[in-house]
Design a protein around this motif. Structure first.
Motif, PDB file in Angstrom:
ATOM      1  N   THR A  42       0.836  -1.203   0.000  1.00  0.00           N
ATOM      2  CA  THR A  42       0.000   0.000   0.000  1.00  0.00           C
ATOM      3  C   THR A  42       0.873   1.255   0.000  1.00  0.00           C
ATOM      4  N   ALA A  43       2.088   1.165   0.534  1.00  0.00           N
ATOM      5  CA  ALA A  43       3.023   2.291   0.457  1.00  0.00           C
ATOM      6  C   ALA A  43       3.448   2.557  -0.978  1.00  0.00           C
ATOM      7  N   ASP A  44       3.556   1.513  -1.802  1.00  0.00           N
ATOM      8  CA  ASP A  44       3.879   1.703  -3.220  1.00  0.00           C
ATOM      9  C   ASP A  44       2.779   2.502  -3.918  1.00  0.00           C
ATOM     10  N   GLY A  67      -2.798  15.470  11.163  1.00  0.00           N
ATOM     11  CA  GLY A  67      -1.733  14.532  11.453  1.00  0.00           C
ATOM     12  C   GLY A  67      -1.693  13.303  10.565  1.00  0.00           C
ATOM     13  N   TYR A  68      -2.515  13.245   9.508  1.00  0.00           N
ATOM     14  CA  TYR A  68      -2.517  12.069   8.646  1.00  0.00           C
ATOM     15  C   TYR A  68      -1.144  11.921   7.986  1.00  0.00           C
ATOM     16  N   PRO A  69      -0.562  10.700   7.966  1.00  0.00           N
ATOM     17  CA  PRO A  69       0.846  10.558   7.584  1.00  0.00           C
ATOM     18  C   PRO A  69       1.133  10.226   6.127  1.00  0.00           C
ATOM     19  N   ALA A  70       0.151  10.270   5.230  1.00  0.00           N
ATOM     20  CA  ALA A  70       0.387   9.838   3.848  1.00  0.00           C
ATOM     21  C   ALA A  70      -0.364  10.747   2.876  1.00  0.00           C
ATOM     22  N   THR A  71      -0.135  10.508   1.564  1.00  0.00           N
ATOM     23  CA  THR A  71      -0.781  11.337   0.546  1.00  0.00           C
ATOM     24  C   THR A  71      -2.107  10.757   0.067  1.00  0.00           C
ATOM     25  N   GLY A  83      -7.669   4.174   5.331  1.00  0.00           N
ATOM     26  CA  GLY A  83      -6.610   3.201   5.556  1.00  0.00           C
ATOM     27  C   GLY A  83      -5.244   3.832   5.321  1.00  0.00           C
ATOM     28  N   ILE A  84      -4.337   3.698   6.272  1.00  0.00           N
ATOM     29  CA  ILE A  84      -3.005   4.304   6.173  1.00  0.00           C
ATOM     30  C   ILE A  84      -2.078   3.392   5.371  1.00  0.00           C
ATOM     31  N   LEU A 223      -9.951   1.718  14.001  1.00  0.00           N
ATOM     32  CA  LEU A 223      -8.884   0.914  14.582  1.00  0.00           C
ATOM     33  C   LEU A 223      -7.996   1.752  15.501  1.00  0.00           C
ATOM     34  N   ASP A 224      -7.052   1.087  16.166  1.00  0.00           N
ATOM     35  CA  ASP A 224      -6.212   1.752  17.150  1.00  0.00           C
ATOM     36  C   ASP A 224      -5.291   2.801  16.554  1.00  0.00           C
ATOM     37  N   ASP A 225      -5.127   2.808  15.201  1.00  0.00           N
ATOM     38  CA  ASP A 225      -4.306   3.862  14.597  1.00  0.00           C
ATOM     39  C   ASP A 225      -5.033   5.196  14.541  1.00  0.00           C
TER      40      ASP A 225
END
Length: 277
Positions: A42-44, A67-71, A83-84, A223-225
């Protein structure tokens, strides 16, 4: 649901500028969808989206948002939304919703697509994505032909509940929204029928229309994230989204490069390009 928050109305010139963010969003999603293959992480998928933003001097409106960590959000199977991206490997048969956006010269785009990974898919997942996508286009068509924001959700619900033999649920915990100089703005855009039909649909309005459907119950949990939303019963989900505007001459889908013509014209709606002047 709708409240009394002020709706941002844009001029045609402003909407023309906003359409640039929509086009970049669309092209970045093209790349992200192409990256969603068996064996990729999913990072790809996130990196593919990020690369297109960089090539177009665009910013992500997701990265750093509360604070979301992705694009992008990459939501696999029973994960509905938010989903992160990370080290999860995509498998043949997964159903994946990819949601992302771009900022160009201060204007925002936001769009989502569902991807069926690989070649061997559960027919029920294929139908889930197909119905969610079609429901989105019915909602967009209602933005052109209706009078109030609530007509969009009515059209989505009428379509989904009118399908013979279908038992798909329409998520109620998360809805569409206004968009423009910020990603999330007034008004809320429910994907289901509501008694209060909400603000009138008028030129200058831009909305993100994003139905989320599930194969089971509509109950969700986080979820816990603190981000990833999943179905309580573990049923798979689908999300489709476009940013759409009304301008002085008609409707235009900002995150579709043809303005939505290929999907809307069979529904009797003819998108009109935005004239900047």
């Amino acid at each position: 649901m709708f409240g009394r928050r002020k709706v941002e109305l844009k001029s045609d010139a402003q909407l023309a500028l906003m359409s640039r963010a929509g086009v970049v969003t669309s092209r970045a999603l093209d790349a992200a969808v192409a990256a969603a293959v068996p064996g990729a992480t999913t990072a790809d998928v996130d990196q593919a989206f990020r690369d297109v933003l960089a090539a177009n001097n665009a910013e992500s409106n997701f990265l750093g948002y509360y604070g979301y960590p992705a694009t992008v959000c990459v939501s696999v199977n029973y994960r509905v939304v938010h989903g992160i991206p990370g080290d999860q490997v995509l498998l043949d048969g997964d159903i994946v919703s990819i949601d992302g956006g771009a900022i160009v010269d201060g204007w925002h785009g936001d769009s989502a697509r569902t991807v069926l990974v690989g070649e061997h898919h559960d027919p029920a997942d294929v139908e889930l994505s197909k119905v969610t996508r079609a429901a989105m286009w019915r909602g967009i068509a209602a933005m052109a032909t209706g009078t109030h924001v609530g007509d969009i959700g009515q059209a989505v619900e009428d379509y989904v509940h009118g399908l013979v033999g279908q038992r798909l649920g329409i998520l109620e915990d998360y809805v569409g929204h206004g968009i423009g100089t910020a990603m999330h703005m007034a008004p809320d855009v429910p994907n289901y029928a509501v008694r209060n039909r909400g603000p009138r649909l008028v030129p200058g309005m831009a909305l993100a229309i994003e139905p989320m459907l599930v194969r089971g119950g509509i109950e969700t949990k986080i979820l816990d994230d603190d981000w990833t939303v999943v179905t309580v019963d573990g049923a798979n989900a689908s999300q489709w989204e476009h940013s759409v505007c009304l301008h002085s001459k008609g409707l235009w889908v900002l995150t579709a490069e043809d303005g939505g013509a290929s999907e809307l014209e069979p529904l009797g709606v003819h998108p009109v390009p935005i004239a900047a002047s």
